[in-house]
Enzyme design. Structure first.
Site, PDB file in Angstrom:
ATOM      1  N   GLU A 292      13.699  -1.568  46.816  1.00 51.67           N
ATOM      2  CA  GLU A 292      12.445  -1.411  46.419  1.00 51.67           C
ATOM      3  C   GLU A 292      12.586  -2.069  44.965  1.00 51.67           C
ATOM      4  O   GLU A 292      13.437  -2.006  44.336  1.00 51.67           O
ATOM      5  CB  GLU A 292      12.311   0.213  45.755  1.00 51.67           C
ATOM      6  CG  GLU A 292      12.180   1.087  47.253  1.00 51.67           C
ATOM      7  CD  GLU A 292      11.154   0.489  48.018  1.00 51.67           C
ATOM      8  OE1 GLU A 292      10.334  -0.057  47.742  1.00 51.67           O
ATOM      9  OE2 GLU A 292      11.385   1.024  49.525  1.00 51.67           O
ATOM     10  N   CYS A 326       8.215   0.654  37.511  1.00 55.77           N
ATOM     11  CA  CYS A 326       7.746  -0.136  38.377  1.00 55.77           C
ATOM     12  C   CYS A 326       6.269  -0.078  38.861  1.00 55.77           C
ATOM     13  O   CYS A 326       5.739  -1.053  39.429  1.00 55.77           O
ATOM     14  CB  CYS A 326       8.702  -0.257  39.724  1.00 55.77           C
ATOM     15  SG  CYS A 326       8.903   1.574  40.098  1.00 55.77           S
TER      16      CYS A 326
HETATM   17  P1  NAD Z   1      17.427  -6.201  37.885  1.00 54.38           P
HETATM   18  O1  NAD Z   1      16.974  -6.740  39.124  1.00 54.38           O
HETATM   19  O2  NAD Z   1      17.548  -6.699  36.815  1.00 54.38           O
HETATM   20  O3  NAD Z   1      18.726  -5.099  37.858  1.00 54.38           O
HETATM   21  C1  NAD Z   1      18.866  -4.386  39.003  1.00 54.38           C
HETATM   22  C2  NAD Z   1      20.457  -4.065  39.395  1.00 54.38           C
HETATM   23  O4  NAD Z   1      20.729  -5.518  39.782  1.00 54.38           O
HETATM   24  C3  NAD Z   1      21.309  -4.034  38.109  1.00 54.38           C
HETATM   25  O5  NAD Z   1      22.310  -3.081  38.486  1.00 54.38           O
HETATM   26  C4  NAD Z   1      21.688  -5.291  37.650  1.00 54.38           C
HETATM   27  O6  NAD Z   1      23.033  -5.136  37.000  1.00 54.38           O
HETATM   28  C5  NAD Z   1      21.922  -6.184  39.111  1.00 54.38           C
HETATM   29  N1  NAD Z   1      21.847  -7.560  38.998  1.00 54.38           N
HETATM   30  C6  NAD Z   1      21.132  -8.219  38.025  1.00 54.38           C
HETATM   31  N2  NAD Z   1      21.330  -9.581  38.382  1.00 54.38           N
HETATM   32  C7  NAD Z   1      22.171  -9.571  39.435  1.00 54.38           C
HETATM   33  C8  NAD Z   1      22.499 -10.773  40.501  1.00 54.38           C
HETATM   34  N3  NAD Z   1      22.174 -12.009  40.123  1.00 54.38           N
HETATM   35  N4  NAD Z   1      23.085 -10.393  41.526  1.00 54.38           N
HETATM   36  C9  NAD Z   1      23.609  -9.216  41.660  1.00 54.38           C
HETATM   37  N5  NAD Z   1      23.027  -7.906  40.983  1.00 54.38           N
HETATM   38  C10 NAD Z   1      22.506  -8.368  39.847  1.00 54.38           C
HETATM   39  O7  NAD Z   1      16.158  -4.846  37.567  1.00 54.38           O
HETATM   40  P2  NAD Z   1      16.314  -3.994  36.116  1.00 54.38           P
HETATM   41  O8  NAD Z   1      15.705  -4.653  35.350  1.00 54.38           O
HETATM   42  O9  NAD Z   1      17.319  -2.974  36.193  1.00 54.38           O
HETATM   43  O10 NAD Z   1      14.820  -2.905  36.849  1.00 54.38           O
HETATM   44  C11 NAD Z   1      13.452  -3.239  36.745  1.00 54.38           C
HETATM   45  C12 NAD Z   1      13.099  -3.773  38.147  1.00 54.38           C
HETATM   46  O11 NAD Z   1      13.240  -2.807  39.020  1.00 54.38           O
HETATM   47  C13 NAD Z   1      11.599  -4.314  37.962  1.00 54.38           C
HETATM   48  O12 NAD Z   1      11.130  -5.369  38.761  1.00 54.38           O
HETATM   49  C14 NAD Z   1      10.977  -2.849  38.540  1.00 54.38           C
HETATM   50  O13 NAD Z   1       9.535  -3.152  39.185  1.00 54.38           O
HETATM   51  C15 NAD Z   1      11.964  -2.647  39.595  1.00 54.38           C
HETATM   52  N6  NAD Z   1      11.772  -1.409  39.935  1.00 54.38           N
HETATM   53  C16 NAD Z   1      11.216  -0.921  41.400  1.00 54.38           C
HETATM   54  C17 NAD Z   1      11.247   0.195  41.761  1.00 54.38           C
HETATM   55  C18 NAD Z   1      10.712   0.612  43.069  1.00 54.38           C
HETATM   56  O14 NAD Z   1      10.737   1.580  43.399  1.00 54.38           O
HETATM   57  N7  NAD Z   1       9.748  -0.440  43.647  1.00 54.38           N
HETATM   58  C19 NAD Z   1      11.615   1.221  40.853  1.00 54.38           C
HETATM   59  C20 NAD Z   1      12.101   1.056  39.625  1.00 54.38           C
HETATM   60  C21 NAD Z   1      12.435  -0.322  39.208  1.00 54.38           C
END
Ligand code: NAD
Length: 542
Positions: A292, A326
């Site tokens: 998501e 989100c």
């Molecule tokens: P993010 O993508 O930066 O991080 C998510 C996870 O991925 C973290 O654990 C992070 O450490 C890891 N990560 C970051 N870069 C990575 C890489 N290159 N390779 C592998 N793992 C990596 O997201 P965030 O800032 O923690 O959360 C915000 C985002 O999440 C927003 O885009 C938001 O819309 C989305 N979100 C979506 C929902 C949904 O249900 N659709 C719910 C909550 C948040």
């Protein structure tokens, strides 16, 4: 144990109000003071061990970045391998344990959060992620409790779904856990999502390697304490803190990798999907990919809309938790006939918001998560100030001296494709486009075609024809669609959550559909009196 056990019927956890003088307010204030008074040393949890690398990262509240709350121990490649091995070592016993024992563990976790851990988990979420008391309560306490209780009920619905059998045979479906381990990769913005991604897969009998966001480790550590106290056996959920790429390199090359449960940004999810695709020949089984991701969530008002409903949907939808949901409303389409009235309401209310630290309960808006996010948002605001198609209606200021504070900002643009109408900013910045009140249909087409995302959206109107037109025309623009409400605040068991297009695989967290991704069905056919000759009747001579 003999019996088809019925699990307790789940009911959504009541949201406590934290009004002055309430018991919960006192407990929460005490928990905040207690947490601020010490510096935690947060280990990894691998198998039965608490593991320390002595390479640590500081955790500070986003609204008070000079105050040290904790240090956590960063994982290297060896810790990732150790966590995978610990999960695989726990697998045989965990998947052989009867389902009602698994159910009991997670129901107990829900009761621990509802009772003795409520204040601690909420306080950790407030301090680590800069959520006010109400935002922490609806996330860390209520949504996490709901995920656990509803998922247990969904699990039994799944197990109950059995095929029919014709005369002389008995058909059964066994809902096996996946063959291998699951990687839960969780975001910063919801403690409940961070807890749900590992626990939902574990509930279905899987073993898990869990990597939270660095900016959510503080509350993740409390969740892990709760899981252990509830009886999740060692190795079933392993909590580690490697960098994303280090973890990816080991996990997506591992033959036993069986699935990823991800919530986070679209770009990270797409890079994960590519790695899995490139390595597909290395796995024993096709991995489940559940993600998501981002949103660019809209509110469109019709000329028949009630102005107060529009104003409230925007004020709450765009600015609660600093727009870091989100589902936050971040682009709005307002008909010209209501604009003047709406404009003055928005300016008045946003100017009156209290912005500041979470420990002062009068604050509605707190800090954004980190300096990177602060700088990105400040940059978008400065660019909008320079752009001739934009006007800053309110806000437009920011200050990082004590915390990462972006003042709630509304941009009004004459360009419906201006960058802040299209891209996910993830902060307290709302962009509004005012359209000719007679061009509702054309504006719906713009809403549908402006963004790559399709997570949430809302139509606000009194006119039923307008509601029906928007519901139909925007059917692919949002996985969660709201009528006369803000586009955020989905409740487990009531509005299963998730979006399509670039917003994710739409496997609806908090529903049976999501849990089905963590099982692999085995069909068993038993024949009671099997035939003993191969010939069929048609082969006989007339
Ligand atoms: P993010 O993508 O930066 O991080 C998510 C996870 O991925 C973290 O654990 C992070 O450490 C890891 N990560 C970051 N870069 C990575 C890489 N290159 N390779 C592998 N793992 C990596 O997201 P965030 O800032 O923690 O959360 C915000 C985002 O999440 C927003 O885009 C938001 O819309 C989305 N979100 C979506 C929902 C949904 O249900 N659709 C719910 C909550 C948040």
């Amino acid at each position: 144990m003999n019996g088809f056990f019925k699990v307790p019927t789940p009911i959504n956890e009541t949201v406590l109000n934290y009004a002055p003088g309430s018991k919960e307010r006192k407990e929460l204030k005490d928990a905040l003071n207690e947490a601020r008074a010490k510096v935690l040393d947060i280990p990894m949890y691998i198998g039965a061990d608490e593991v320390r690398s002595n390479n640590t990262i500081d955790i500070t509240p986003p609204h008070d970045h000079k105050h040290l709350l904790a240090k956590f121990h960063v994982s290297d490649a060896n810790h990732v391998t150790d966590a995978i091995n610990a999960s695989l070592a726990a697998k045989a016993s965990w998947e052989a344990l009867s389902w009602e024992q698994r159910a009991a563990i997670f129901l107990k976790a829900a009761d621990l959060i509802a009772g003795p851990y409520r204040a601690k988990l909420n306080a950790a979420t407030m301090l680590g992620q800069s959520k006010n008391a109400f935002q922490a309560e609806i996330d860390a306490a209520c949504e996490m409790i709901d995920f656990l209780r509803f998922n247990v009920a969904f699990m039994t619905q799944i197990y109950n779904d059995q095929p029919s059998s014709s005369k002389g045979i008995w058909n059964r479906i066994e809902y096996r856990p996946l063959e291998g381990f699951i990687y839960a990769l969780t975001p910063f913005n919801f403690t409940a999502i961070a807890g749900n991604l590992p626990s939902s897969a574990a509930m279905m009998g899987n073993v898990v390697v869990w990597k939270p966001s660095n900016t959510q480790v503080y509350a993740a550590n409390v969740l892990m304490e709760i899981f252990k106290k509830a009886g999740v056996p060692n190795g079933v959920i392993n909590l580690i803190y490697p960098s994303g790429p280090i973890a990816a390199d080991i996990i997506f090359n591992h033959a036993d990798f069986a699935g990823i449960h991800f919530t986070g940004s679209t770009s990270v999810f797409q890079s994960i999907w590519k790695s899995i695709g490139n390595n597909i020949h290395k796995y024993k089984t096709y991995p489940r990919i559940v993600g998501e991701t981002g949103g660019k969530d809209f509110v469109i008002a019709h000329r028949s809309a009630d102005v107060d409903i529009v104003a409230t949907a925007l004020l709450r939808g765009a600015f609660e938790y600093q727009g870091q949901k989100c589902s936050a409303a971040s682009r709005a389409y307002i008909p010209s006939n209501i604009w003047n009235e709406l404009k003055s309401k928005l300016v008045k209310e946003v100017s009156a918001f209290n912005v500041g630290p979470v420990e002062d309960f009068r604050n509605f808006v707190n800090a954004v998560i980190d300096e990177k996010s602060f700088d990105k948002l400040a940059n978008y605001i400065e660019e909008a100030k320079k752009d001739s198609s934009c006007e800053i209606l309110v806000g437009g200021t920011y200050d990082k001296s004590k915390g990462w504070f972006i003042n709630p900002t509304i941009i009004v643009t004459q360009n419906p494709k201006y960058v802040t109408m299209c891209e996910e900013l993830f902060g307290p910045v709302l962009t509004i486009y005012v359209y000719d009140e007679n061009k509702f249909d054309e504006t719906l087409d713009i809403v549908n075609s402006t963004s790559e995302y399709a997570l949430t959206g809302a139509i606000i109107a009194q006119d039923r024809y307008a509601i029906e037109t928007a519901t139909w025309k925007l059917r692919n623009s949002a996985g969660n669609f709201y009528i006369n409400d803000k586009p955020s605040g989905a409740v487990v068991g009531q509005q299963p959550f998730g979006g399509a297009r670039a917003s994710g695989t739409n496997d609806k967290a908090g529903s049976m559909i999501n849990l089905l991704r963590w099982v692999s069905l085995r069909t068993i056919k038993e024949t009671f009196v099997p035939p003993t000759k191969y010939e069929y009747d048609f082969m006989k001579e007339a």
